[in-house]
Design an enzyme around this catalytic site. Structure first.
Site, short mmCIF file in Angstrom:
data_model
loop_
_atom_site.label_atom_id
_atom_site.label_comp_id
_atom_site.label_asym_id
_atom_site.label_seq_id
_atom_site.Cartn_x
_atom_site.Cartn_y
_atom_site.Cartn_z
N LYS A 272 -8.68 -11.13 20.60
CA LYS A 272 -7.88 -10.94 19.38
C LYS A 272 -6.51 -11.61 19.45
O LYS A 272 -5.76 -11.59 18.48
CB LYS A 272 -7.68 -9.43 19.12
N SER B 202 -8.24 3.29 14.00
CA SER B 202 -9.70 3.26 13.89
C SER B 202 -10.26 2.08 14.69
O SER B 202 -9.54 1.14 15.01
CB SER B 202 -10.12 3.07 12.43
N GLY B 203 -11.57 2.14 14.94
CA GLY B 203 -12.23 1.02 15.60
C GLY B 203 -12.76 1.40 16.96
O GLY B 203 -12.72 2.58 17.36
N SER B 204 -13.23 0.41 17.71
CA SER B 204 -13.89 0.68 18.99
C SER B 204 -12.92 0.70 20.17
O SER B 204 -13.30 1.07 21.28
CB SER B 204 -14.99 -0.36 19.24
N GLU C 56 -4.69 2.92 7.55
CA GLU C 56 -4.03 2.34 8.74
C GLU C 56 -2.64 1.82 8.39
O GLU C 56 -1.69 2.01 9.15
CB GLU C 56 -4.90 1.22 9.31
N ASP D 8 -3.10 1.58 17.22
CA ASP D 8 -4.26 1.17 16.43
C ASP D 8 -4.81 -0.15 16.97
O ASP D 8 -4.09 -0.90 17.63
CB ASP D 8 -3.84 1.00 14.95
N GLY E 277 -8.95 -4.02 9.08
CA GLY E 277 -9.86 -3.66 7.99
C GLY E 277 -11.29 -4.06 8.26
O GLY E 277 -12.16 -3.89 7.41
O1 5RP Z 1 -8.82 -2.40 11.41
C1 5RP Z 1 -9.67 -1.74 11.92
C2 5RP Z 1 -10.58 -0.87 11.16
O2 5RP Z 1 -10.35 -0.98 9.78
C3 5RP Z 1 -9.83 -1.77 13.40
O3 5RP Z 1 -8.66 -1.38 14.00
C4 5RP Z 1 -10.19 -3.17 13.78
O4 5RP Z 1 -11.41 -3.51 13.11
C5 5RP Z 1 -10.35 -3.35 15.28
O5 5RP Z 1 -11.46 -2.69 15.74
P1 5RP Z 1 -12.01 -2.84 17.22
O6 5RP Z 1 -11.08 -2.07 18.11
O7 5RP Z 1 -13.40 -2.25 17.13
O8 5RP Z 1 -12.07 -4.30 17.57
#
Ligand code: 5RP
Length: 287
Positions: free
Chosen positions: A165, A69-71, A147, A125, A139
């Site tokens: 990150k 999930s996520g962007s 996840e 992920d 999260g």
């Molecule tokens: O853990 C998550 C969702 O629960 C996402 O993987 C995490 O927040 C990273 O998201 P993004 O790719 O938008 O930075």
């Protein structure tokens, strides 16, 4: 070549709708990202990481693939779609929540669920932050329960993220704290535990933005964000186990010793790969 075989169906799951919605039908694959969009900055970094990870870890023989999930994850799906209908027609894609389920369906990929396919070839992920030992916080999007299940079910778990990150210790750039999924009726008790016994005096219930009241996860639970001081974040496994022991906690958004590698897209167009054996590589981006 045959389709992947689902796990035996229990009497309970027999009454659930079959979620393999597309297998056997002609597939039209569609990128979840708008074509002709020229990416720059952080979005480009996310795409670099995602594409490189797909190129290196989605193997021709893989049949069951977990989608996080996520962007950043839409770029994972974008690259998988580019592999073509033939490569993907015998594959099943397992989502970590509502968002990735929509991604899979709208891209024309075959949808499955982890109760049918409890062994996954590879799960890709995003992450909110990843430390030098590949421990990570997840999260930020309240999906960390599913996840973690898909990470644990996978033979290979791969993280994809932009350069922000990539940190030495968790909590460096990601400051809201450790996401904790709790059953709703226990949230006040868990907050009290966190404030007084686990060392997070500022832990708070995550509130929704376009809804009155708290964020409700895909599983119907609440989310607590628990910030810890940086010294404590240097021992993420200890924090994770202390929180997980609190009754009412469903899952903690700290993942330890799970990822095989983390891919970080950099501003200069390269990708940094951190491996779980300590190796760090810098590679040119996937084209
Ligand atoms: O853990 C998550 C969702 O629960 C996402 O993987 C995490 O927040 C990273 O998201 P993004 O790719 O938008 O930075």
């Amino acid at each position: 070549m045959p389709l992947p075989t689902p796990a035996p169906i229990s009497p309970v799951s027999q009454i659930r709708p079959v979620v393999l919605s597309r297998i056997g039908q002609p597939t039209k694959l569609v990128s979840p990202i708008k074509p002709n969009v020229v990416l720059t900055g952080i979005e480009k970094s996310k795409q670099l990481a995602a594409w490189t990870a797909v190129d290196e870890h989605v193997k021709p023989e893989h049949r069951v693939i977990g989608i996080g999930s996520g962007s950043t994850v839409p770029y994972v799906v974008e690259r998988i779609v580019q592999l073509g209908a033939e490569a993907n027609q015998l594959r099943v894609f397992i989502p970590t929540g509502f968002q990735s389920k929509e991604l899979i369906v709208s891209s024309g990929l075959n949808l499955g669920d982890v109760d049918q396919f409890p062994t996954i070839d590879v799960t890709l992920d995003g992450a909110d932050e990843v430390d030098h030992e590949l421990n990570c916080i997840k999260g930020g999007g309240a999906c960390h329960l599913r996840e973690k299940v898909l990470a644990e079910a996978a033979n290979t778990f791969i993280l994809v993220a932009d350069y922000r990150k990539n940190v030495e210790y968790l909590g460096t750039n990601f400051t809201p704290g450790v996401p904790i999924e709790v059953v709703p009726f226990a949230y006040a008790k868990v907050l009290q535990n966190l404030h007084h016994f686990v060392g997070s005096p500022k832990a708070s219930l995550r509130m929704a933005v376009h809804k009155a009241g708290p964020v409700v996860s895909d599983n119907g639970n609440f989310i607590i964000d628990a910030p810890f001081d940086l010294e404590k974040m240097k021992t993420p496994y200890t924090i994770m186990t202390q929180i997980k022991m609190l009754t009412g906690v469903v899952e903690v958004g700290v993942f330890c010793n799970m990822a095989k590698a983390a891919y970080f897209g950099n501003e200069d167009g390269s990708v940094t790969i951190r491996w779980n054996d300590g190796r760090v590589e810098q590679v040119a981006a996937a084209q």
